[in-house]
Design a protein around this motif. Sequence first.
Motif, short mmCIF file in Angstrom:
data_model
loop_
_atom_site.label_atom_id
_atom_site.label_comp_id
_atom_site.label_asym_id
_atom_site.label_seq_id
_atom_site.Cartn_x
_atom_site.Cartn_y
_atom_site.Cartn_z
N PRO A 106 49.64 -53.89 48.41
CA PRO A 106 48.92 -52.62 48.59
C PRO A 106 47.56 -52.82 49.27
O PRO A 106 46.85 -53.77 48.97
N ILE A 107 47.28 -51.93 50.20
CA ILE A 107 45.93 -51.84 50.77
C ILE A 107 45.15 -50.84 49.94
O ILE A 107 45.63 -49.74 49.65
N LEU A 108 43.95 -51.21 49.51
CA LEU A 108 43.07 -50.27 48.81
C LEU A 108 41.96 -49.90 49.77
O LEU A 108 40.97 -50.63 49.90
N PRO A 109 42.09 -48.80 50.47
CA PRO A 109 41.14 -48.46 51.53
C PRO A 109 39.72 -48.28 51.01
O PRO A 109 39.50 -47.70 49.94
N ALA A 110 38.78 -48.77 51.79
CA ALA A 110 37.37 -48.60 51.43
C ALA A 110 36.78 -47.33 52.00
O ALA A 110 35.67 -46.94 51.64
N ARG A 111 37.53 -46.68 52.89
CA ARG A 111 37.07 -45.41 53.44
C ARG A 111 38.28 -44.52 53.71
O ARG A 111 39.41 -44.99 53.85
N ASN A 112 38.02 -43.23 53.77
CA ASN A 112 39.07 -42.26 54.07
C ASN A 112 39.40 -42.25 55.55
O ASN A 112 38.56 -42.59 56.40
N SER A 113 40.61 -41.82 55.86
CA SER A 113 40.94 -41.54 57.25
C SER A 113 40.21 -40.27 57.68
O SER A 113 39.78 -39.46 56.84
N PRO A 114 40.02 -40.06 58.98
CA PRO A 114 39.39 -38.81 59.44
C PRO A 114 40.10 -37.57 58.91
O PRO A 114 39.44 -36.58 58.55
N VAL A 115 41.43 -37.58 58.86
CA VAL A 115 42.17 -36.42 58.35
C VAL A 115 41.76 -36.11 56.92
O VAL A 115 41.50 -34.94 56.57
N VAL A 116 41.68 -37.13 56.09
CA VAL A 116 41.31 -36.92 54.69
C VAL A 116 39.88 -36.41 54.58
O VAL A 116 39.58 -35.49 53.80
N ASP A 117 38.98 -36.98 55.35
CA ASP A 117 37.59 -36.50 55.31
C ASP A 117 37.48 -35.04 55.72
O ASP A 117 36.72 -34.27 55.11
N ARG A 118 38.23 -34.62 56.75
CA ARG A 118 38.16 -33.22 57.17
C ARG A 118 38.65 -32.29 56.05
O ARG A 118 38.08 -31.23 55.83
N ILE A 119 39.70 -32.70 55.36
CA ILE A 119 40.22 -31.86 54.27
C ILE A 119 39.20 -31.77 53.15
O ILE A 119 38.88 -30.66 52.66
N LEU A 120 38.63 -32.91 52.74
CA LEU A 120 37.69 -32.90 51.62
C LEU A 120 36.40 -32.18 51.98
O LEU A 120 35.82 -31.48 51.14
#
Length: 471
Positions: A106-120
């Motif tokens: 598993p990759i545990l991302p340290a930052r959101n993707s742009p898509v996720v940031d736009r939604i949040l």
Amino acid sequence: MTETTLPAAATRELTGSELVKAYARRELSPVEVARGVLSDIEARNPGINAFSNLDPEQVLADAAASEDRWQRGEPLGAIDGVPCTVKENLYRVGVPARAGTASSEPILPARNSPVVDRILESGGVIVGSTTMPDWGMLSSGVSSLHGVTRSPWNADWTVGGSSGGAGAAATAGFGSFHVGTDIGGSVRLPATWLGLATLKPSAGRIPIDNPYLGRAAGPLAQSVEEVAMAMAVLSRPDARDFTSLPPEQLAWNELDIDVRGKRIALHLEPGAGMPVDPEVRAAVARAADLFSDAGAEVTELKPFIDEGYLRSVDDFWRVRFWRTYVDLSPDAKSRVLPFISTWVHGGADVSGRRALEAYDAIGELQRATVAATGPYDAVLSPVASVAAFPADWPMPWGHADQGMSHIAFTLPYNMSGQPASSVNCGFTRDGRPIGLQISGRRFADLETLRYTAWYERSRSTDAIPQFPVGV
């Protein structure tokens, strides 16, 4: 925080815009809606298998924060409190991601993707991450990690792929919109086989990280209206995508268009790949008749690709993923889905010369697609040559290796960067949905979505999917 759970049926039947209006009038709470969605998922998802990650506590915490904002009259944006999902490969901070394959740690991302940031940033409530097949390289819901994701229409039918979990969640009504990714048809294929609406936008319209040739993100939903709602949020700029388009204010909520006098092409023979099923052909032809009857100038578009293009793209992708596969440990290699393992081995002995020839052919495919479609305001075609196939098949033909013969209608628009949508235009005799692809010139995303909305409003009642499905 309210302790009420809204009945699951209500959460499925209200569009995102209807939810937002109800929040503003204090008639509904985001927490009520979130509880209803989670209750629905608990009851129905075991037979569908749409999610790679679910965290109900986080969902309710995000919904409570949205409820507080609405009570203060300070919503973050146009989707505050609206439930949605994102594909597993659209990273979320701290949420494990494994690209649909059991071979990967598993990759545990340290930052959101742009898509996720736009939604949040707009207050959307991400219900969960959705499943995908190994490395996103199947057009089905079959995964060595997740097992089989199944259609809410019929558990024996495929959901398509690679955004199969997003399509399943959209069809089941587990939220208002569901974001997938698409490199050769991966949001349009689930849409066609599940009766959904979607838009693969122009290259760079929705910023993504790790951009590469042909890749795009796009929302799947039960209606064009909800696709448009998502596009208004997702298409905002992000500097991390060095291929993204310049910021542009588009009126995504203005979907009216007059098709009279528009130049529309009807493309029924791709020139390569799988033969077109007669039921699929007839449904798309009927859709074209609607445009013609409304005053559009509909003319036939002859094939503009051949088998060589499909072979070249297939070779190029095999080499790309052979590079990923060859670096795995022997134990990890043994956990890759056997179909994918066989497929990537086809890239093992491809010469550097052939890899460059394949890459050059992709450029020629771009040129051919733009040249063939440039004279038209929109092109109508099937999304896929066939309707939904058995859920446990990795590809539309089963377990054999036929390369990329299933994406002759969709692939050209990934490579050319042009927008292309899907909207349901009929059903086979045994009830499987059939999607109409509508493509436009590059950058004409809103116009393409307007044609899609026009057809959605104009289609006959026997072409309209009856949601909710599978309840």
